[in-house]
Write an enzyme that holds these catalytic residues in place. Structure first.
Site, PDB file in Angstrom:
ATOM      1  N   GLU A 211      -5.489   1.454 -12.168  1.00 27.15           N
ATOM      2  CA  GLU A 211      -4.101   1.310 -11.734  1.00 27.15           C
ATOM      3  C   GLU A 211      -3.652   0.427 -10.521  1.00 27.15           C
ATOM      4  OE1 GLU A 211       0.034   4.444 -11.101  1.00 27.15           O
ATOM      5  OE2 GLU A 211      -2.050   4.899 -10.994  1.00 27.15           O
ATOM      6  N   HIS A 212      -4.078   1.122  -9.266  1.00 31.98           N
ATOM      7  CA  HIS A 212      -3.818   0.485  -8.122  1.00 31.98           C
ATOM      8  C   HIS A 212      -5.221  -0.327  -7.615  1.00 31.98           C
ATOM      9  CE1 HIS A 212      -1.493   3.778  -7.842  1.00 31.98           C
ATOM     10  NE2 HIS A 212      -0.300   2.874  -7.569  1.00 31.98           N
TER      11      HIS A 212
END
Length: 436
Positions: free
Chosen positions: A319-320
Site C-alpha cells: 500500500e505505502h
C-alpha cells in the site's frame, strides 16, 4: 539471484484462516441489517460501541456543539490539511475533461464525466480517531461534485468525536452519522427506515469494514478493497537504521495485523534496523499494537541488487512504499504495483496519511497490481454518447454495421442499421439481409 528473508511474517495459511472468520461474521451482520433495519443497527451499536442515542444522525446544532469543543490551533490545522487536499483534488478534477470529436463527417462521439449521485464515507474512529479520513473521502467527493454525501464515524468515549465531526462538516458532508463499523457501512449501503441507501461506499476501516464493503460490492460501488495498513521501506546505505525503523513502526502501530516490510541491499542496514526496532519498541507508547504487528507481519528482505529490490517490491505491491536510495527516480520510473510512493528521506508515509495533499485511502493485499487509490476520479463516471448528424453518415455507418451484425448472426441488430440505410441512404436492403 539471491533474495534472503532475514525475518518472515505470519504464514499465508494463517492469514487466510483469519479472513474466513471475518467473512462469516460480516455475512451474518449484513443479513441482520437487511432484515431488521434500524433495530439491527441500534443493537449492533449498543453491542460494539455501547452507544444508543435518540438519533444517529447529528443535527446542525449538535454539529456546532461538537465543533465548539475544538481548540483554535486544532481547527487551523484541520483547515490547513483540507486546503492541501482540496488543492490537489481540484487539479486532478481539472485533468478530467469532457470530450467530443467528429470521427467522420456527420459522426460525433463524446463522453461526459458525471458525479456519482450519493456516496457514503466511512471514517474509522475506534482505537485511533482518523480525522484525516474525513478529508480524504468527504472533501474529495465534494470536489467531484457529488450531490449527496453521507458520512459516518463511530462514537469516541461515548460521544461524537469533535474533530471528526468538524472535518466532515467542513469537507462538505450533507449528513453526519455517529455510527461505526459494519453497522455503519451496512446501513449506508442497504438503507434503513431512517438512512437512505447510497450508490457508493468509500473509506478505510478495520478487517470487518473492509469485508463488509467487499460483500456489498455490486449492490453499491466501492472505492477499492482496502485491508489493514501496509508499509514497505526500500532503502540502501544512503539512510540509517533509525530512519527505517521509525518509518516501519509508524505504520505498524495502526493495528495488530499491519504488514511492515524492509527491502534492502545492505545487510548492515537490515540488521541495524531490526535492532533499532527493538530499541524503539521499548519506548514507543503504542508498542503494544506495533510489537504484535511487527512480530506477526513484519518482514526484512535482503537482496543482492537494486533490480532484485524492484522485483520484490512489485511482487508484494504494498500500500505505502517509501523509497530512500541513491536512485529514487529510477524506482519511480520502474515501479508499477503499489498504492502510493514516498520518495526520499525528507518525506514519509505520515505526510500522505494526514496533510500533504495526496489521498491516503489506498489499495492493499496486492490490489495495487490493478488499481490505484481513492481520488476525485473515483467519484466520477465517464459516460459516452453518439450523435449522427447527416443522412450520408447514417447510411455509411449503417452499411458497415449491417454487415458486421450479420457476420455475428445478429439479424435484429442488422435491421437497426438496415432501416437507416433504407431511410437515409435511399437503398433497398431486403429485410434480414446484409447491406451490400
Amino acid at each position: 539471484m539471491t533474495i534472503t528473508y532475514l525475518k518472515r511474517g505470519k504464514p499465508t495459511a494463517d492469514r487466510q484462516s483469519d479472513d474466513a472468520r471475518v467473512r462469516a461474521t460480516v455475512e451474518e451482520t449484513l443479513r441482520n441489517i437487511a432484515e431488521r433495519g434500524d433495530a439491527a443497527v441500534r443493537a449492533l451499536s449498543e453491542r460494539f460501541d455501547r452507544y444508543s442515542p435518540p438519533a444517529f444522525r447529528l443535527s446542525l446544532s449538535e454539529i456546532e456543539a461538537a465543533m465548539a469543543k475544538i481548540s483554535a490551533r486544532d481547527m487551523a490545522d484541520i483547515d490547513f490539511a483540507q486546503a492541501q487536499i482540496r488543492r490537489f483534488a481540484e487539479v486532478q478534477r481539472a485533468s478530467m475533461t469532457d470530450v467530443e470529436v467528429e470521427t467522420l463527417p456527420g459522426v460525433v462521439l463524446g463522453h461526459r464525466n458525471i458525479p456519482v449521485q450519493s456516496v457514503g464515507c466511512y471514517v474509522p474512529g475506534g482505537k485511533f480517531p482518523m480525522v484525516a479520513s474525513a478529508h480524504m473521502s468527504v472533501l474529495t467527493a465534494s470536489v467531484a461534485g457529488v450531490p449527496r454525501i453521507a458520512a459516518a464515524a463511530p462514537p469516541y468515549q461515548g460521544a461524537p468525536h469533535p474533530a471528526i465531526v468538524a472535518a466532515m462538516h467542513k469537507a462538505g458532508a450533507h449528513e453526519i452519522y455517529v455510527l461505526g463499523g459494519m453497522q455503519a457501512v451496512g446501513a449506508m449501503a442497504l438503507g434503513t427506515e431512517t438512512i437512505r441507501p447510497v450508490d457508493m461506499l468509500v473509506g478505510p476501516g478495520n478487517a470487518f469494514v473492509a469485508e463488509a464493503k467487499r460483500q456489498l460490492y455490486g449492490r453499491v460501488g466501492i472505492d477499492l478493497f482496502a485491508g489493514p495498513t501496509e508499509t514497505m521501506v526500500i532503502a540502501d546505505d544512503t539512510v540509517d537504521a533509525e530512519l527505517c525503523a521509525t518509518d516501519l513502526l509508524g505504520q505498524a502501530e495502526h493495528g495488530y495485523n499491519s504488514p511492515a516490510v524492509l527491502v534492502t541491499n545492505s545487510a548492515r542496514l537490515a540488521r541495524g534496523t531490526m535492532e533499532e526496532i527493538e530499541r524503539l519498541l521499548a519506548i514507543l507508547p503504542t508498542a503494544d499494537t506495533a510489537r504484535t504487528s511487527w512480530n506477526d507481519y513484519g518482514e526484512v528482505i535482503l537482496c543482492d541488487s537494486y533490480e532484485e529490490m524492484l522485483q520484490v517490491a512489485n511482487d508484494i505491491a504494498s500500500e505505502h512504499v517509501q523509497v530512500m536510495t541513491d536512485r529514487d527516480d529510477w524506482f519511480l520510473e520502474n515501479m508499477y504495483a503499489y498504492g502510493a510512493l514516498f520518495l526520499g528521506p525528507r518525506t514519509n508515509v505520515a505526510n500522505g496519511d494526514k496533510v500533504i495533499g495526496t489521498n491516503h485511502t489506498l489499495p492493499t493485499k496486492r490490489a495495487g497490481r490493478y488499481t490505484g487509490g481513492l481520488w476525485v476520479g473515483k467519484f466520477l463516471k465517464t459516460h459516452s454518447y453518439q450523435r449522427v448528424t447527416s443522412d450520408a453518415a447514417a447510411a455509411e455507418i449503417g452499411e458497415y454495421c449491417s454487415r458486421l451484425c450479420m457476420l455475428e448472426g445478429f439479424v435484429g441488430h442488422a435491421e437497426q442499421a438496415n432501416v437507416r440505410v433504407r431511410r437515409y441512404g435511399g437503398r433497398n436492403v431486403p429485410y434480414g439481409t446484409a447491406a451490400e
